[in-house]
Each structure stands twice: as structure tokens, then as C-alpha cells.
Design a protein around this motif. Structure first.
Motif, PDB file in Angstrom:
ATOM      1  N   MET A 131       8.109   5.669 -16.175  1.00 13.83           N
ATOM      2  CA  MET A 131       7.835   7.085 -15.983  1.00 13.83           C
ATOM      3  C   MET A 131       8.636   7.882 -17.010  1.00 13.83           C
ATOM      4  SD  MET A 131       5.718   7.275 -13.460  1.00 13.83           S
ATOM      5  CE  MET A 131       5.775   9.023 -13.197  1.00 13.83           C
ATOM      6  N   ALA A 132       7.985   8.860 -17.604  1.00 14.15           N
ATOM      7  CA  ALA A 132       8.667   9.686 -18.600  1.00 14.15           C
ATOM      8  C   ALA A 132       9.012  11.053 -18.020  1.00 14.15           C
ATOM      9  CB  ALA A 132       7.802   9.832 -19.847  1.00 14.15           C
ATOM     10  N   THR A 133       7.995  11.780 -17.551  1.00 16.89           N
ATOM     11  CA  THR A 133       8.221  13.132 -17.048  1.00 16.89           C
ATOM     12  C   THR A 133       7.272  13.402 -15.896  1.00 16.89           C
ATOM     13  OG1 THR A 133       8.753  13.892 -19.285  1.00 16.89           O
ATOM     14  CG2 THR A 133       8.259  15.596 -17.666  1.00 16.89           C
ATOM     15  N   VAL A 134       7.771  14.024 -14.867  1.00  9.22           N
ATOM     16  CA  VAL A 134       6.927  14.576 -13.812  1.00  9.22           C
ATOM     17  C   VAL A 134       7.038  16.087 -13.939  1.00  9.22           C
ATOM     18  CG1 VAL A 134       8.749  14.487 -12.057  1.00  9.22           C
ATOM     19  CG2 VAL A 134       6.363  14.591 -11.361  1.00  9.22           C
ATOM     20  N   ASN A 135       5.905  16.776 -13.853  1.00  3.33           N
ATOM     21  CA  ASN A 135       5.900  18.230 -13.990  1.00  3.33           C
ATOM     22  C   ASN A 135       5.487  18.895 -12.688  1.00  3.33           C
ATOM     23  OD1 ASN A 135       6.602  18.452 -16.752  1.00  3.33           O
ATOM     24  ND2 ASN A 135       4.525  17.931 -17.336  1.00  3.33           N
ATOM     25  N   TYR A 136       6.201  19.952 -12.344  1.00  4.16           N
ATOM     26  CA  TYR A 136       5.848  20.815 -11.231  1.00  4.16           C
ATOM     27  C   TYR A 136       5.514  22.185 -11.817  1.00  4.16           C
ATOM     28  CZ  TYR A 136       8.207  17.409  -8.162  1.00  4.16           C
ATOM     29  OH  TYR A 136       8.599  16.284  -7.487  1.00  4.16           O
ATOM     30  N   VAL A 140      -1.384  18.578  -3.899  1.00  8.18           N
ATOM     31  CA  VAL A 140      -2.483  17.629  -4.066  1.00  8.18           C
ATOM     32  C   VAL A 140      -2.022  16.476  -4.940  1.00  8.18           C
ATOM     33  CG1 VAL A 140      -4.270  19.400  -3.855  1.00  8.18           C
ATOM     34  CG2 VAL A 140      -3.403  18.836  -6.103  1.00  8.18           C
ATOM     35  N   GLY A 141      -2.748  15.373  -4.881  1.00  7.71           N
ATOM     36  CA  GLY A 141      -2.486  14.266  -5.784  1.00  7.71           C
ATOM     37  C   GLY A 141      -1.341  13.388  -5.339  1.00  7.71           C
ATOM     38  N   SER A 142      -0.671  12.816  -6.293  1.00  6.03           N
ATOM     39  CA  SER A 142       0.392  11.855  -6.052  1.00  6.03           C
ATOM     40  C   SER A 142       1.694  12.531  -5.653  1.00  6.03           C
ATOM     41  CB  SER A 142       0.649  11.039  -7.324  1.00  6.03           C
ATOM     42  OG  SER A 142      -0.509  10.349  -7.692  1.00  6.03           O
ATOM     43  N   VAL A 143       2.535  11.746  -5.014  1.00  5.56           N
ATOM     44  CA  VAL A 143       3.887  12.210  -4.685  1.00  5.56           C
ATOM     45  C   VAL A 143       4.862  11.321  -5.449  1.00  5.56           C
ATOM     46  CG1 VAL A 143       5.616  12.508  -2.878  1.00  5.56           C
ATOM     47  CG2 VAL A 143       3.205  12.928  -2.372  1.00  5.56           C
ATOM     48  N   LEU A 144       5.745  11.929  -6.200  1.00  8.61           N
ATOM     49  CA  LEU A 144       6.816  11.192  -6.847  1.00  8.61           C
ATOM     50  C   LEU A 144       8.001  11.189  -5.885  1.00  8.61           C
ATOM     51  CD1 LEU A 144       7.943   9.992  -9.641  1.00  8.61           C
ATOM     52  CD2 LEU A 144       9.218  12.116  -9.633  1.00  8.61           C
ATOM     53  N   TRP A 149      14.869  18.771 -16.932  1.00  8.63           N
ATOM     54  CA  TRP A 149      16.125  18.129 -16.558  1.00  8.63           C
ATOM     55  C   TRP A 149      15.972  16.628 -16.753  1.00  8.63           C
ATOM     56  CZ3 TRP A 149      13.810  22.075 -14.057  1.00  8.63           C
ATOM     57  CH2 TRP A 149      14.574  23.180 -13.709  1.00  8.63           C
ATOM     58  N   ARG A 150      17.034  15.959 -17.118  1.00 10.75           N
ATOM     59  CA  ARG A 150      17.095  14.490 -17.096  1.00 10.75           C
ATOM     60  C   ARG A 150      17.950  14.122 -15.898  1.00 10.75           C
ATOM     61  NH1 ARG A 150      17.727  13.645 -23.449  1.00 10.75           N
ATOM     62  NH2 ARG A 150      15.515  13.563 -23.920  1.00 10.75           N
ATOM     63  N   LEU A 151      17.390  13.288 -15.019  1.00 10.66           N
ATOM     64  CA  LEU A 151      18.025  13.030 -13.731  1.00 10.66           C
ATOM     65  C   LEU A 151      18.124  11.546 -13.425  1.00 10.66           C
ATOM     66  CD1 LEU A 151      15.939  15.665 -11.759  1.00 10.66           C
ATOM     67  CD2 LEU A 151      18.251  15.957 -12.670  1.00 10.66           C
ATOM     68  N   GLY A 152      19.124  11.207 -12.682  1.00 10.83           N
ATOM     69  CA  GLY A 152      19.232   9.880 -12.107  1.00 10.83           C
ATOM     70  C   GLY A 152      19.714   8.814 -13.063  1.00 10.83           C
ATOM     71  N   ASP A 153      19.668   7.604 -12.544  1.00 13.46           N
ATOM     72  CA  ASP A 153      20.206   6.451 -13.253  1.00 13.46           C
ATOM     73  C   ASP A 153      19.460   6.124 -14.544  1.00 13.46           C
ATOM     74  OD1 ASP A 153      22.244   5.767 -11.268  1.00 13.46           O
ATOM     75  OD2 ASP A 153      20.521   5.348  -9.974  1.00 13.46           O
ATOM     76  N   HIS A 154      18.179   6.470 -14.601  1.00 10.31           N
ATOM     77  CA  HIS A 154      17.371   6.165 -15.781  1.00 10.31           C
ATOM     78  C   HIS A 154      16.994   7.412 -16.567  1.00 10.31           C
ATOM     79  CE1 HIS A 154      17.122   1.978 -14.744  1.00 10.31           C
ATOM     80  NE2 HIS A 154      16.855   2.346 -13.510  1.00 10.31           N
ATOM     81  N   ALA A 213      15.244  10.016 -15.784  1.00  8.06           N
ATOM     82  CA  ALA A 213      13.856  10.455 -15.660  1.00  8.06           C
ATOM     83  C   ALA A 213      13.797  11.959 -15.850  1.00  8.06           C
ATOM     84  CB  ALA A 213      13.317  10.070 -14.280  1.00  8.06           C
ATOM     85  N   GLU A 214      12.695  12.440 -16.387  1.00 14.08           N
ATOM     86  CA  GLU A 214      12.585  13.858 -16.698  1.00 14.08           C
ATOM     87  C   GLU A 214      11.758  14.593 -15.646  1.00 14.08           C
ATOM     88  OE1 GLU A 214      11.130  14.158 -20.708  1.00 14.08           O
ATOM     89  OE2 GLU A 214      13.071  13.549 -21.513  1.00 14.08           O
ATOM     90  N   LEU A 215      12.296  15.706 -15.210  1.00 10.92           N
ATOM     91  CA  LEU A 215      11.616  16.635 -14.325  1.00 10.92           C
ATOM     92  C   LEU A 215      11.337  17.890 -15.124  1.00 10.92           C
ATOM     93  CD1 LEU A 215      10.679  17.813 -11.594  1.00 10.92           C
ATOM     94  CD2 LEU A 215      13.066  18.446 -11.181  1.00 10.92           C
ATOM     95  N   GLY A 216      10.066  18.219 -15.282  1.00  8.72           N
ATOM     96  CA  GLY A 216       9.676  19.419 -16.009  1.00  8.72           C
ATOM     97  C   GLY A 216       9.167  20.474 -15.042  1.00  8.72           C
ATOM     98  N   LEU A 217       9.494  21.704 -15.304  1.00 12.30           N
ATOM     99  CA  LEU A 217       9.043  22.827 -14.495  1.00 12.30           C
ATOM    100  C   LEU A 217       8.293  23.783 -15.406  1.00 12.30           C
ATOM    101  CD1 LEU A 217       9.061  24.303 -11.758  1.00 12.30           C
ATOM    102  CD2 LEU A 217      11.154  25.428 -12.533  1.00 12.30           C
ATOM    103  N   ILE A 218       7.008  24.023 -15.075  1.00 10.06           N
ATOM    104  CA  ILE A 218       6.127  24.800 -15.928  1.00 10.06           C
ATOM    105  C   ILE A 218       5.691  26.071 -15.201  1.00 10.06           C
ATOM    106  CG2 ILE A 218       3.946  24.800 -17.204  1.00 10.06           C
ATOM    107  CD1 ILE A 218       4.105  21.717 -17.187  1.00 10.06           C
ATOM    108  N   ASP A 219       5.724  27.183 -15.902  1.00 10.50           N
ATOM    109  CA  ASP A 219       5.202  28.433 -15.364  1.00 10.50           C
ATOM    110  C   ASP A 219       3.714  28.224 -15.065  1.00 10.50           C
ATOM    111  OD1 ASP A 219       4.064  31.087 -15.146  1.00 10.50           O
ATOM    112  OD2 ASP A 219       5.897  31.839 -16.105  1.00 10.50           O
ATOM    113  N   ALA A 220       3.281  28.568 -13.853  1.00  8.53           N
ATOM    114  CA  ALA A 220       1.902  28.328 -13.424  1.00  8.53           C
ATOM    115  C   ALA A 220       0.871  29.011 -14.314  1.00  8.53           C
ATOM    116  CB  ALA A 220       1.727  28.769 -11.974  1.00  8.53           C
TER     117      ALA A 220
END
Length: 133
Positions: free
Chosen positions: A6-11, A67-71, A41-46, A48-55
Motif C-alpha cells: 500500500m502506498a497511499t490511502v486518500n480521504y 462507500v467502498g473499501s475500509v482501510l 502524513w507518513r504513519l506507522g511502522d512502514h 504508510a501514507e494518509l492523504g487528505l484531499i479537499d472534496a
């Protein structure tokens, strides 16, 4: 297969500034990358990237709401992390569930309508151990 992880999850968030501040409190860290309308943000042991995007940058026709998948983010104590997230303004989507074999999951809705999963996963901890020779 060439998937390497996993590279980035975006909210997405309509109130991007409030969401950026909320995730800064949740993660306990400032974004390492920041520009108007996007924070990461880069988070956790590996890292992982959490991206936050203006809607407002959501692609036309993209579904909104949970909707969709849950990380699921690994945590050491699901109950304690759930309580902390609720104190910060999240709401329970799925209360803690014992999935068997040591797995426990829960999901919340962040104050901006995104699903945020937390999980205790014993295999995650095994992965962090040095390989046996």
C-alpha cells in the motif's frame, strides 16, 4: 504480481482545513507534505501514507459518504483507540468485533464522513519481528 504494498490511502473532506487539523490530532503528527487542498502524513511502522484531499477536487461522479473499501490501521488496543477517536469527534460505524484468532476490528466515521478502520492483528506484530534463521 508487481504490487509492492500500500502506498497511499486518500480521504476527502468538504471542510478540508478542519479535517487537516483533526487528522493532525488523531495522528499526533504534522503532515510531512502540505499544500492548499492536500495534506499527507507518513504513519506507522512502514510509513504508510494518509492523504487528505479537499472534496472540491473529487472527480465528477465519485460517490460520496462511506462507500467502498475500509482501510484498517493496526492499533495495540482497539477499545482504547476507539474511545480516543470518539473523544475527538468520530462516531461508531461498527463497534468492536472479535473476528477470532486474535483479530479485533472496529470502524468509525470521522467528522467528515470517511470510514476509518482500526484493528488488532496478531500477524501484523509477527511481521515486525526479526526473521528466524
Amino acid at each position: 504480481m508487481s504490487l509492492r504494498g500500500m502506498a497511499t490511502v486518500n480521504y476527502f473532506a468538504a471542510d478540508w482545513s478542519a479535517a487537516r487539523d483533526w487528522y493532525t490530532r488523531v495522528t499526533g503528527a504534522e503532515p510531512y507534505f502540505l499544500r492548499e487542498g492536500y495534506a499527507e502524513w507518513r504513519l506507522g511502522d512502514h510509513r504508510a501514507e494518509l492523504g487528505l484531499i479537499d472534496a472540491r477536487f473529487r472527480a465528477p461522479g465519485t460517490p460520496t459518504g462511506p462507500v467502498g473499501s475500509v482501510l484498517y490501521w493496526h492499533v495495540d488496543d482497539v477499545q482504547a483507540e476507539l474511545a480516543r477517536l470518539l473523544d475527538l469527534g468520530a462516531t461508531v460505524h461498527e463497534p468492536p468485533q472479535d473476528r477470532g484468532h486474535g483479530f479485533v476490528t472496529a470502524t468509525v466515521l470521522d467528522p467528515f464522513g470517511n470510514l476509518l478502520g482500526i484493528m488488532y492483528n496478531p500477524h501484523y506484530l509477527e511481521m515486525l519481528s526479526p526473521p528466524r534463521r
